[in-house]
Enzyme design. Structure first.
Site, PDB file in Angstrom:
ATOM      1  CE  LYS A 221      -2.151  -0.953   3.884  1.00 58.62           C
ATOM      2  NZ  LYS A 221      -1.538  -2.229   4.295  1.00 58.62           N
TER       3      LYS A 221
ATOM      4  NE  ARG B 118      -3.871  -1.544   9.981  1.00 64.16           N
ATOM      5  CZ  ARG B 118      -2.739  -0.908   9.647  1.00 64.16           C
ATOM      6  NH1 ARG B 118      -2.756   0.145   8.879  1.00 64.16           N
ATOM      7  NH2 ARG B 118      -1.587  -1.347  10.066  1.00 64.16           N
TER       8      ARG B 118
ATOM      9  NE  ARG C 125       7.878  -3.002   5.844  1.00 67.43           N
ATOM     10  CZ  ARG C 125       6.566  -2.809   5.915  1.00 67.43           C
ATOM     11  NH1 ARG C 125       5.893  -2.428   4.856  1.00 67.43           N
ATOM     12  NH2 ARG C 125       5.924  -2.999   7.045  1.00 67.43           N
TER      13      ARG C 125
ATOM     14  NE  ARG D  79       7.072  -0.479   9.975  1.00 67.94           N
ATOM     15  CZ  ARG D  79       5.868  -0.413   9.409  1.00 67.94           C
ATOM     16  NH1 ARG D  79       5.728   0.198   8.254  1.00 67.94           N
ATOM     17  NH2 ARG D  79       4.817  -0.952   9.971  1.00 67.94           N
TER      18      ARG D  79
ATOM     19  NE  ARG E  32       2.687  -4.750  11.330  1.00 65.08           N
ATOM     20  CZ  ARG E  32       3.770  -4.691  10.555  1.00 65.08           C
ATOM     21  NH1 ARG E  32       4.858  -5.353  10.886  1.00 65.08           N
ATOM     22  NH2 ARG E  32       3.756  -3.991   9.462  1.00 65.08           N
TER      23      ARG E  32
HETATM   24  P1  AMP Z   1       1.394   0.416   9.187  1.00 66.08           P
HETATM   25  O1  AMP Z   1       2.573   1.314   8.963  1.00 66.08           O
HETATM   26  O2  AMP Z   1       0.183   0.865   8.417  1.00 66.08           O
HETATM   27  O3  AMP Z   1       1.702  -1.042   8.980  1.00 66.08           O
HETATM   28  O4  AMP Z   1       0.984   0.586  10.730  1.00 66.08           O
HETATM   29  C1  AMP Z   1       1.891   0.262  11.777  1.00 66.08           C
HETATM   30  C2  AMP Z   1       1.119   0.118  13.082  1.00 66.08           C
HETATM   31  O5  AMP Z   1       0.473   1.362  13.395  1.00 66.08           O
HETATM   32  C3  AMP Z   1      -0.007  -0.908  13.060  1.00 66.08           C
HETATM   33  O6  AMP Z   1       0.455  -2.227  13.341  1.00 66.08           O
HETATM   34  C4  AMP Z   1      -0.917  -0.378  14.176  1.00 66.08           C
HETATM   35  O7  AMP Z   1      -0.391  -0.665  15.457  1.00 66.08           O
HETATM   36  C5  AMP Z   1      -0.816   1.126  13.966  1.00 66.08           C
HETATM   37  N1  AMP Z   1      -1.842   1.619  13.003  1.00 66.08           N
HETATM   38  C6  AMP Z   1      -1.637   2.118  11.754  1.00 66.08           C
HETATM   39  N2  AMP Z   1      -2.789   2.491  11.182  1.00 66.08           N
HETATM   40  C7  AMP Z   1      -3.764   2.221  12.098  1.00 66.08           C
HETATM   41  C8  AMP Z   1      -5.176   2.359  12.109  1.00 66.08           C
HETATM   42  N3  AMP Z   1      -5.846   2.847  11.050  1.00 66.08           N
HETATM   43  N4  AMP Z   1      -5.836   1.980  13.219  1.00 66.08           N
HETATM   44  C9  AMP Z   1      -5.199   1.496  14.306  1.00 66.08           C
HETATM   45  N5  AMP Z   1      -3.870   1.312  14.366  1.00 66.08           N
HETATM   46  C10 AMP Z   1      -3.142   1.674  13.267  1.00 66.08           C
END
Ligand code: AMP
Length: 215
Positions: free
Chosen positions: A13, A88, A127, A160, A171
């Site tokens: 994404k 989400r 990654r 990360r 996740r």
């Molecule tokens: P991402 O970079 O999108 O993979 O997000 C990393 C982490 O941020 C996720 O594993 C969640 O802990 C938190 N996170 C990101 N977007 C959301 C969301 N829309 N709702 C809740 N937690 C989020």
């Protein structure tokens, strides 16, 4: 154009959102990035988000919706954006409906980035980010020359914090349980478009533009 990119962690994404931002001037709105910034700045929301992020769980809807509301009200988002990693869960999707109603806006599409499970795992565990340039790389998929270029320039290939195996599996479970229901949510509103997101980023991008009606 206002687009939601739906897909599991590692489905690409972020990469595709960056391409749309570069070529179509649609700002990438990533809740993951907004939350990581809040954590590094030590804000109140950042501090309460960190525990959930470290465990690979979702941060509370209130925090995320508050951030999204502020971000979508910014002037650069007035004529469109790409939502990356948000919503989400169904509660967030309904919250987004409310924010859009207040702004007199509508979504144009929710694109599901469809990727095989094994590819997802390699994308996530492999990654890395170059500490010098910030470039996104992958130890399994990036050309060796690009990995070497980072190291030869004195950079490090940083992983990360939440890309370790335990957090990745949490996740992916969260995605299955909480985010996948959004496929039906957007399908029932005739907004869902499914994209084959396996393969090279550039090929996926070409398919994405076609899916969105740009070519
Ligand atoms: P991402 O970079 O999108 O993979 O997000 C990393 C982490 O941020 C996720 O594993 C969640 O802990 C938190 N996170 C990101 N977007 C959301 C969301 N829309 N709702 C809740 N937690 C989020």
């Amino acid at each position: 154009m206002r687009i939601v990119l739906l897909g599991a962690p590692g489905s690409g994404k972020g990469t595709q959102a960056q391409c749309l931002q570069r070529d179509l001037a649609l700002p990438q709105v990533s809740t993951g990035d907004l939350l990581r910034r809040a954590v590094s700045e030590g804000t109140e929301s950042g501090l309460s988000a960190k525990t959930a992020m470290d465990a690979g769980e979702l941060v509370s809807d209130d925090i995320v919706l508050g951030m999204i509301k502020d971000r979508l009200e910014a002037s650069d988002a007035a004529s469109g954006y790409v939502l990356d990693g948000f919503p989400r869960n169904v509660a967030q999707a309904k919250g987004l409906d409310g924010v859009l109603r207040d702004l007199s806006q509508q979504l144009d599409a929710a694109v599901l980035m469809d990727v095989d499970f094994e590819v997802l795992m390699k994308r996530l565990t492999g990654r890395r980010t170059c500490s010098k340039t910030g470039k996104l790389l992958n130890i399994y998929f990036s050309p060796q020359s690009e990995l070497d270029a980072c190291l030869n320039a004195g950079g490090e290939l940083l992983q990360r914090e939440d890309d370790n195996e335990a957090t990745i599996s949490s996740r992916l479970n969260v995605y299955h349980d909480q985010t996948e229901p959004l496929i039906e949510f957007y399908c029932s509103r005739n907004l869902l478009k499914t994209l084959d997101a396996d393969g090279e980023a550039q090929d996926i991008y070409t398919r994405l533009l076609a899916t969105l009606g740009y070519v």
